[in-house]
Design a protein around this motif. Structure first.
Motif, mmCIF file in Angstrom:
data_model
loop_
_atom_site.group_PDB
_atom_site.id
_atom_site.type_symbol
_atom_site.label_atom_id
_atom_site.label_comp_id
_atom_site.label_asym_id
_atom_site.label_seq_id
_atom_site.Cartn_x
_atom_site.Cartn_y
_atom_site.Cartn_z
ATOM 1 N N TYR A 182 0.823 -1.210 0.000
ATOM 2 C CA TYR A 182 0.000 0.000 0.000
ATOM 3 C C TYR A 182 0.857 1.259 0.000
ATOM 4 C CZ TYR A 182 -3.252 -3.637 1.310
ATOM 5 O OH TYR A 182 -3.977 -4.797 1.328
ATOM 6 N N SER A 183 2.021 1.206 0.622
ATOM 7 C CA SER A 183 2.897 2.375 0.676
ATOM 8 C C SER A 183 3.324 2.802 -0.726
ATOM 9 C CB SER A 183 4.132 2.069 1.537
ATOM 10 O OG SER A 183 4.888 3.233 1.759
ATOM 11 N N ASN A 184 3.705 1.838 -1.553
ATOM 12 C CA ASN A 184 4.096 2.166 -2.923
ATOM 13 C C ASN A 184 2.923 2.706 -3.733
ATOM 14 O OD1 ASN A 184 6.908 1.562 -3.012
ATOM 15 N ND2 ASN A 184 6.437 -0.619 -3.009
ATOM 16 N N LYS A 185 1.733 2.156 -3.494
ATOM 17 C CA LYS A 185 0.544 2.643 -4.199
ATOM 18 C C LYS A 185 0.246 4.086 -3.823
ATOM 19 C CE LYS A 185 -1.733 -1.877 -4.664
ATOM 20 N NZ LYS A 185 -2.892 -2.715 -4.244
ATOM 21 N N ILE A 186 0.440 4.422 -2.549
ATOM 22 C CA ILE A 186 0.231 5.799 -2.089
ATOM 23 C C ILE A 186 1.219 6.733 -2.772
ATOM 24 C CG2 ILE A 186 0.431 7.319 -0.069
ATOM 25 C CD1 ILE A 186 -0.569 4.896 1.616
ATOM 26 N N MET A 187 2.474 6.287 -2.893
ATOM 27 C CA MET A 187 3.508 7.119 -3.514
ATOM 28 C C MET A 187 3.248 7.305 -5.014
ATOM 29 S SD MET A 187 5.779 8.078 -1.220
ATOM 30 C CE MET A 187 7.238 8.483 -2.159
ATOM 31 N N MET A 188 2.697 6.295 -5.661
ATOM 32 C CA MET A 188 2.521 6.325 -7.111
ATOM 33 C C MET A 188 1.270 7.071 -7.553
ATOM 34 S SD MET A 188 3.694 2.409 -8.001
ATOM 35 C CE MET A 188 3.166 2.516 -9.710
ATOM 36 N N ASP A 189 0.251 7.113 -6.676
ATOM 37 C CA ASP A 189 -1.033 7.694 -7.064
ATOM 38 C C ASP A 189 -1.566 8.570 -5.939
ATOM 39 O OD1 ASP A 189 -3.539 8.345 -7.970
ATOM 40 O OD2 ASP A 189 -4.273 6.289 -8.146
ATOM 41 N N SER A 190 -1.547 9.885 -6.157
ATOM 42 C CA SER A 190 -1.998 10.817 -5.118
ATOM 43 C C SER A 190 -3.490 10.695 -4.831
ATOM 44 C CB SER A 190 -1.664 12.257 -5.534
ATOM 45 O OG SER A 190 -2.312 12.586 -6.761
ATOM 46 N N ASN A 191 -4.229 10.078 -5.737
ATOM 47 C CA ASN A 191 -5.674 9.912 -5.544
ATOM 48 C C ASN A 191 -6.043 8.566 -4.927
ATOM 49 O OD1 ASN A 191 -6.405 12.451 -6.737
ATOM 50 N ND2 ASN A 191 -6.019 11.555 -8.764
ATOM 51 N N TYR A 192 -5.025 7.734 -4.715
ATOM 52 C CA TYR A 192 -5.291 6.400 -4.153
ATOM 53 C C TYR A 192 -5.713 6.510 -2.691
ATOM 54 C CZ TYR A 192 -4.280 1.740 -2.251
ATOM 55 O OH TYR A 192 -4.344 0.529 -1.601
ATOM 56 N N GLU A 193 -6.862 5.931 -2.367
ATOM 57 C CA GLU A 193 -7.377 5.934 -0.999
ATOM 58 C C GLU A 193 -7.289 4.513 -0.451
ATOM 59 O OE1 GLU A 193 -11.285 7.579 -1.197
ATOM 60 O OE2 GLU A 193 -10.558 9.632 -1.523
ATOM 61 N N PHE A 194 -6.206 4.253 0.268
ATOM 62 C CA PHE A 194 -5.947 2.884 0.708
ATOM 63 C C PHE A 194 -7.030 2.357 1.639
ATOM 64 C CE2 PHE A 194 -3.727 5.705 3.620
ATOM 65 C CZ PHE A 194 -4.018 5.202 4.875
#
Length: 259
Positions: A228-240
């Protein structure tokens, strides 16, 4: 993580016993764990399960009753600058300025005055506190003090940073900002981190691995890989928090800790 990466820390079947009134009392029991280069391992578990005890063993502050801990195949027997530690409460020297606090570790290691100055300037900029270089700790907010603590640990250029609930005393907004800051520092510098936290959301939002400890005597019940950390870094709109996989992982961890 790839099996080809080097294990920086290897915890091999470690137990710790304390002296009770009538018998030995186990704090942690038969714990094994490997931390590889570049990993961000988060350790969660109920209060009193031995999370901090395990961190102190890895740091070299205390010795296990049974088992061994290695750093790159060298058995850990004492504290070492290669393992930086950041505690829940900032342990800054109040009589030193922010810059001098950051330079303290390298100075003790006999690093030249010029190199100490370069290191402090670099990490002051990294943690966004250049304008506060000549301030003293009492002049800083809680979040700023923890940034200085992290900069001081990084300035020693350790191979791994051990963090014991570093954000638990911060307010909610500052805590999220510090999590974002730490995530960026980890990724930018390819740092290796072990973070102890009682906050499942924090563990999932930061870690590449989450190790779950059982209640006392603490054992590692399960280790899960997360991204999830990488997803947060890659996509500012990602809501984990709305990710179904995240919801599943959080529920599983919460159930294990509650049991």
């Amino acid at each position: 993580m790839s099996n080809t990466k080097e294990a920086i820390i290897s915890v091999d079947n470690v137990s710790v016993f304390y002296d009770g009134k009538q018998s030995k009392v186990p704090a942690i029991e038969e714990v094994s764990l490997e931390i590889e280069q570049g990993e961000f391992v988060c350790l969660v578990g109920p209060s009193g399960c031995g999370k901090s005890t395990l961190l102190k063993i890895i740091a070299g502050y205390i010795q296990p009753s049974q088992g061994k801990v290695f750093m790159k195949e060298e058995e850990i027997s004492q504290a070492d600058w290669r393992r930086g530690v950041v505690f829940q409460s900032p342990t800054l020297y109040p009589w030193l300025t922010v810059r001098k606090n950051i330079e303290y570790g390298p100075k003790v290691r006999k690093v030249s005055k010029e190199e100490c100055a370069k290191l402090s300037t670099y990490y002051l900029n990294e943690v966004g506190l250049t304008d506060f270089a000549d301030h003293h700790p009492y002049e800083l907010s809680g979040g700023m003090k923890q940034r200085v603590s992290l900069a001081r640990a990084l300035a020693n250029q350790p191979e791994i940073i051990l963090m014991d609930e570093p954000f638990s005393a911060l307010d909610a907004i500052t805590r999220v900002k510090m999590q974002d800051f730490l995530r960026e520092m980890w990724q930018k510098n390819n740092q290796t981190i072990l973070l102890i936290t009682h906050d499942i959301d924090e563990a999932l939002a930061l870690g590449t691995k989450v190790a779950i400890m059982s209640k006392n005597p603490g054992k590692i019940e399960k280790i899960i890989d997360v991204d999830y950390s990488n997803k947060i870094m890659m996509d500012s709109n990602y809501e984990f928090e709305n990710d179904t996989a995240y919801i599943h992982d959080k529920s599983e961890i919460l159930k294990m800790i509650s049991e």
